[in-house]
Write a protein that holds these residues in place. Structure first.
Motif, mmCIF file in Angstrom:
data_model
loop_
_atom_site.group_PDB
_atom_site.id
_atom_site.type_symbol
_atom_site.label_atom_id
_atom_site.label_comp_id
_atom_site.label_asym_id
_atom_site.label_seq_id
_atom_site.Cartn_x
_atom_site.Cartn_y
_atom_site.Cartn_z
ATOM 1 N N LYS A 164 24.944 31.792 11.102
ATOM 2 C CA LYS A 164 26.208 31.156 11.487
ATOM 3 C C LYS A 164 25.964 29.736 12.007
ATOM 4 O O LYS A 164 26.675 28.797 11.627
ATOM 5 C CB LYS A 164 26.919 31.985 12.544
ATOM 6 C CG LYS A 164 28.247 31.402 12.975
ATOM 7 C CD LYS A 164 28.944 32.271 13.987
ATOM 8 C CE LYS A 164 30.272 31.655 14.375
ATOM 9 N NZ LYS A 164 30.983 32.480 15.361
ATOM 10 N N GLU A 173 26.462 37.458 9.001
ATOM 11 C CA GLU A 173 26.668 36.817 10.298
ATOM 12 C C GLU A 173 26.894 37.841 11.402
ATOM 13 O O GLU A 173 26.535 37.603 12.552
ATOM 14 C CB GLU A 173 27.823 35.820 10.228
ATOM 15 C CG GLU A 173 27.481 34.570 9.448
ATOM 16 C CD GLU A 173 28.532 33.475 9.554
ATOM 17 O OE1 GLU A 173 29.602 33.692 10.172
ATOM 18 O OE2 GLU A 173 28.283 32.375 9.005
ATOM 19 N N GLN A 221 32.699 30.094 5.865
ATOM 20 C CA GLN A 221 32.084 31.305 5.313
ATOM 21 C C GLN A 221 32.416 31.411 3.827
ATOM 22 O O GLN A 221 31.538 31.706 3.009
ATOM 23 C CB GLN A 221 32.580 32.544 6.053
ATOM 24 C CG GLN A 221 32.056 32.648 7.459
ATOM 25 C CD GLN A 221 32.708 33.768 8.241
ATOM 26 O OE1 GLN A 221 33.879 34.097 8.050
ATOM 27 N NE2 GLN A 221 31.949 34.349 9.156
#
Length: 117
Positions: A7, A35, A17
């Motif tokens: 992340k 993540e 994302q």
């Protein structure tokens, strides 16, 4: 800790994302699971993340590689212009450009492998 570092790296690269997932050819849900540390990327997927600029050594070990420092490296005029153009694109166009660049680079890598064999 790997999920948190994925992340951090995604955010360092200023990617969503969805954008990162599309750029490396995985589902957004897959990326979210990485993540959240529900699953982990494979070696092939880590390689794809590296090609997108992610510091995979940092993701795996917590130690930054010498080639991916937090400071911006010196860029050529051409590289700087390319990044400036990229920064002025909308998110959908950025994702499309990232997918195209990844596909072209992969095609070049495959072509080079065939020439050395």
């Amino acid at each position: 800790m790997i999920g948190l570092r994925i992340k951090e790296e995604r955010e360092r690269l200023s990617l969503t994302q969805q954008g990162m997932a599309e750029a490396i050819g995985v589902a957004k849900r897959t990326f979210i699971d990485w993540e959240k540390e529900r699953t982990s990327p494979t070696a092939v997927q880590l390689s794809a993340l590296s090609l997108m600029g992610m510091d995979v050594l940092y993701v795996l070990t917590g130690q930054r590689s010498s080639t991916t420092a937090r400071e911006k490296p010196s860029l050529t005029r051409r590289q700087s212009a390319l990044l400036d153009n990229y920064d002025h694109l909308g998110e959908a166009d950025k994702a499309a450009l990232e997918r195209t660049a990844f596909a072209l680079a992969e095609q070049e890598r495959v072509g080079k492998k065939g020439k050395t064999a």
